[in-house]
Every structure is written in C-alpha cells, then in structure tokens.
Design a protein around this motif. Structure first.
Motif, mmCIF file in Angstrom:
data_model
loop_
_atom_site.group_PDB
_atom_site.id
_atom_site.type_symbol
_atom_site.label_atom_id
_atom_site.label_comp_id
_atom_site.label_asym_id
_atom_site.label_seq_id
_atom_site.Cartn_x
_atom_site.Cartn_y
_atom_site.Cartn_z
ATOM 1 N N GLY A 1 0.817 -1.220 0.000
ATOM 2 C CA GLY A 1 0.000 0.000 0.000
ATOM 3 C C GLY A 1 0.844 1.261 0.000
ATOM 4 O O GLY A 1 0.554 2.226 -0.711
ATOM 5 N N SER A 2 1.922 1.241 0.782
ATOM 6 C CA SER A 2 2.799 2.417 0.821
ATOM 7 C C SER A 2 3.547 2.575 -0.495
ATOM 8 O O SER A 2 3.761 3.701 -0.960
ATOM 9 C CB SER A 2 3.776 2.323 1.996
ATOM 10 O OG SER A 2 4.670 1.239 1.832
ATOM 11 N N GLN A 3 3.941 1.463 -1.118
ATOM 12 C CA GLN A 3 4.600 1.543 -2.422
ATOM 13 C C GLN A 3 3.663 2.172 -3.455
ATOM 14 O O GLN A 3 4.066 3.055 -4.217
ATOM 15 C CB GLN A 3 5.047 0.156 -2.902
ATOM 16 C CG GLN A 3 6.156 -0.478 -2.096
ATOM 17 C CD GLN A 3 7.520 0.107 -2.370
ATOM 18 O OE1 GLN A 3 7.760 1.286 -2.183
ATOM 19 N NE2 GLN A 3 8.437 -0.735 -2.791
ATOM 20 N N LEU B 1 3.132 5.957 -2.584
ATOM 21 C CA LEU B 1 4.298 6.773 -2.916
ATOM 22 C C LEU B 1 4.485 6.913 -4.418
ATOM 23 O O LEU B 1 4.816 7.993 -4.910
ATOM 24 C CB LEU B 1 5.563 6.172 -2.298
ATOM 25 C CG LEU B 1 5.728 6.355 -0.805
ATOM 26 C CD1 LEU B 1 6.906 5.550 -0.301
ATOM 27 C CD2 LEU B 1 5.901 7.811 -0.458
ATOM 28 N N LEU B 2 4.259 5.818 -5.138
ATOM 29 C CA LEU B 2 4.416 5.869 -6.585
ATOM 30 C C LEU B 2 3.377 6.785 -7.223
ATOM 31 O O LEU B 2 3.700 7.551 -8.136
ATOM 32 C CB LEU B 2 4.314 4.461 -7.167
ATOM 33 C CG LEU B 2 4.865 4.247 -8.557
ATOM 34 C CD1 LEU B 2 6.323 4.668 -8.632
ATOM 35 C CD2 LEU B 2 4.726 2.792 -8.953
ATOM 36 N N THR B 3 2.158 6.744 -6.726
ATOM 37 C CA THR B 3 1.100 7.581 -7.286
ATOM 38 C C THR B 3 1.333 9.055 -6.966
ATOM 39 O O THR B 3 1.407 9.893 -7.862
ATOM 40 C CB THR B 3 -0.280 7.139 -6.736
ATOM 41 O OG1 THR B 3 -0.471 5.763 -7.027
ATOM 42 C CG2 THR B 3 -1.387 7.957 -7.349
ATOM 43 N N VAL B 4 1.468 9.371 -5.685
ATOM 44 C CA VAL B 4 1.620 10.771 -5.273
ATOM 45 C C VAL B 4 2.977 11.327 -5.705
ATOM 46 O O VAL B 4 3.057 12.399 -6.310
ATOM 47 C CB VAL B 4 1.421 10.910 -3.745
ATOM 48 C CG1 VAL B 4 1.741 12.314 -3.274
ATOM 49 C CG2 VAL B 4 0.005 10.529 -3.361
ATOM 50 N N TRP C 1 13.825 3.519 -1.521
ATOM 51 C CA TRP C 1 13.907 4.126 -0.188
ATOM 52 C C TRP C 1 12.816 3.565 0.726
ATOM 53 O O TRP C 1 13.056 3.325 1.912
ATOM 54 C CB TRP C 1 13.781 5.643 -0.244
ATOM 55 C CG TRP C 1 14.881 6.368 -0.954
ATOM 56 C CD1 TRP C 1 14.725 7.336 -1.893
ATOM 57 C CD2 TRP C 1 16.297 6.213 -0.799
ATOM 58 N NE1 TRP C 1 15.956 7.769 -2.330
ATOM 59 C CE2 TRP C 1 16.933 7.101 -1.673
ATOM 60 C CE3 TRP C 1 17.083 5.382 -0.008
ATOM 61 C CZ2 TRP C 1 18.312 7.193 -1.769
ATOM 62 C CZ3 TRP C 1 18.462 5.481 -0.120
ATOM 63 C CH2 TRP C 1 19.061 6.377 -0.986
ATOM 64 N N ASN C 2 11.628 3.360 0.163
ATOM 65 C CA ASN C 2 10.545 2.811 0.975
ATOM 66 C C ASN C 2 10.875 1.380 1.403
ATOM 67 O O ASN C 2 10.652 1.010 2.550
ATOM 68 C CB ASN C 2 9.225 2.860 0.206
ATOM 69 C CG ASN C 2 8.044 2.539 1.091
ATOM 70 O OD1 ASN C 2 7.966 2.968 2.231
ATOM 71 N ND2 ASN C 2 7.129 1.767 0.566
ATOM 72 N N ALA C 3 11.420 0.589 0.495
ATOM 73 C CA ALA C 3 11.816 -0.779 0.855
ATOM 74 C C ALA C 3 12.902 -0.762 1.930
ATOM 75 O O ALA C 3 12.885 -1.573 2.859
ATOM 76 C CB ALA C 3 12.303 -1.526 -0.381
ATOM 77 N N LEU C 4 13.838 0.179 1.816
ATOM 78 C CA LEU C 4 14.887 0.288 2.826
ATOM 79 C C LEU C 4 14.324 0.712 4.178
ATOM 80 O O LEU C 4 14.822 0.282 5.224
ATOM 81 C CB LEU C 4 15.972 1.249 2.358
ATOM 82 C CG LEU C 4 16.803 0.744 1.190
ATOM 83 C CD1 LEU C 4 17.741 1.817 0.685
ATOM 84 C CD2 LEU C 4 17.572 -0.498 1.574
ATOM 85 N N ASN C 5 13.290 1.548 4.169
ATOM 86 C CA ASN C 5 12.629 1.896 5.426
ATOM 87 C C ASN C 5 12.047 0.660 6.090
ATOM 88 O O ASN C 5 12.146 0.487 7.306
ATOM 89 C CB ASN C 5 11.517 2.925 5.195
ATOM 90 C CG ASN C 5 12.044 4.321 5.050
ATOM 91 O OD1 ASN C 5 13.160 4.613 5.461
ATOM 92 N ND2 ASN C 5 11.261 5.187 4.463
#
Length: 181
Positions: free
Chosen positions: A106-108, A111-114, A147-151
């Motif tokens: 969901g966060s991916q 982030l990709l959309t916005v 970056w999101n995956a690293l988070n």
C-alpha cells in the motif's frame, strides 16, 4: 527509523562505557547512510562519464538528473516514512505482524502515485526533452520505491541487508558503467 529507535534505546540504557557512543554511531549511520551512499553513486557516475569522455554538458545533465531524483525521492519518502514507520513499529511492538506486507504494498502504491505525479509535474516544467524526462521520471520512481523498501528493512532490523543493498548498488553502478563504456 522507528525500528532502530528500539535498538538505540536499549543501547542507551546499558551501563557499559561504550553503549552511548555506539548508540550515537548507529543513529548517525542509519540517518546519514542513504546520503553518503547516494553521494558515492554520484561520484562513481561522474567518474565513469568523465572516463568515457562524455561531453561536459551531457555529464552535468546526467549528474543533475540523478541528484534531483535522489533529493526529491528522499524528501517525498521522508514525509511518508514518519507515518509508516510509526505504524509498523507499533504493530511490531504489539506482535501483530499480519499487516506488514499489506502496508508495504500500500505504501509503495501510494508513494508511486503521489510522488510520481508531483515529480512528473516538476519534470514537465524542467524543459529537458521527452527522452530525458522519461528516464528521469523512471529513475525517481525507482529510487522512491527503493527508499521505501529500505525503510521497511530498517524497521524490521535487517541492518546487514541494508548495508549489502547499498554496497550492491555502488558495485552495480560501476559494473553497468563499465559494461556500457
């Protein structure tokens, strides 16, 4: 970032002479790590383009595209990671790990959309041409997702995985530059 907070708090509470300096060093590495590795990738790209005799204007354009992509992806990801990391840390603390994968995807998507929309608008007004615009946007999207995956890896306390992924990025950049050289 909240995932490492638990480990740092544990270190600070220890009564060892080296516990507080170690906690500070861990916090500094996790905070500054993405910036340092990003800079190393930029230096490697600059050296490869210089070595391959790329025209100065093109070299500067490549470095600018990468720099703007890095900065914009870190800014947009940083704003969302505050909420995501806090939510996941609370879930991990309560030992409710069933929602982690759903939150990740969901966060991916969010982030990709916005982020993709915001950076797409920026790229449209940059005036760098359609080919470079598409490449810059794809780079930004890839960085944003990375970056999101690293988070998530940070929250799940896979620090060796983080170091390996950053190191692999640098090696891959140099290897691909050597192949395409």
């Amino acid at each position: 970032m909240a995932g490492i907070g638990f480990s740092i708090n544990k270190l600070v509470k220890e009564k060892n002479f080296s516990s507080k300096p170690r906690a500070f060093a861990y916090a500094a590495i996790v905070t500054i790590g993405p910036l340092l590795f990003g800079e190393l990738v930029l230096v490697a790209v600059y050296a490869l383009t210089n070595f391959s005799k790329v025209i100065v204007a093109d070299r500067n354009l490549i470095v600018a595209i990468i720099t703007y992509g890095l900065l914009a992806s870190l800014i947009i990801n940083g704003a969302s990671s505050l909420v995501i990391s806090r939510y996941l840390s609370d879930k991990l603390y309560a030992k409710k790990i069933g929602d982690i994968l759903t939150t990740y995807w969901g966060s991916q998507l969010f982030l990709l959309t916005v982020g993709g929309l915001i950076y797409g608008i920026f790229i449209i007004f940059s005036g760098i041409g359609i080919f470079y615009s598409v490449l810059a946007w794809l780079l930004f999207c890839e960085l944003l997702l990375s970056w999101n995956a690293l988070n998530f890896l940070t929250i799940l306390r896979d620090y060796q995985g983080l170091f390996k992924s950053f190191s692999l990025t640098i090696v891959t950049t140099c290897a691909m530059g050597g192949i395409f050289f």
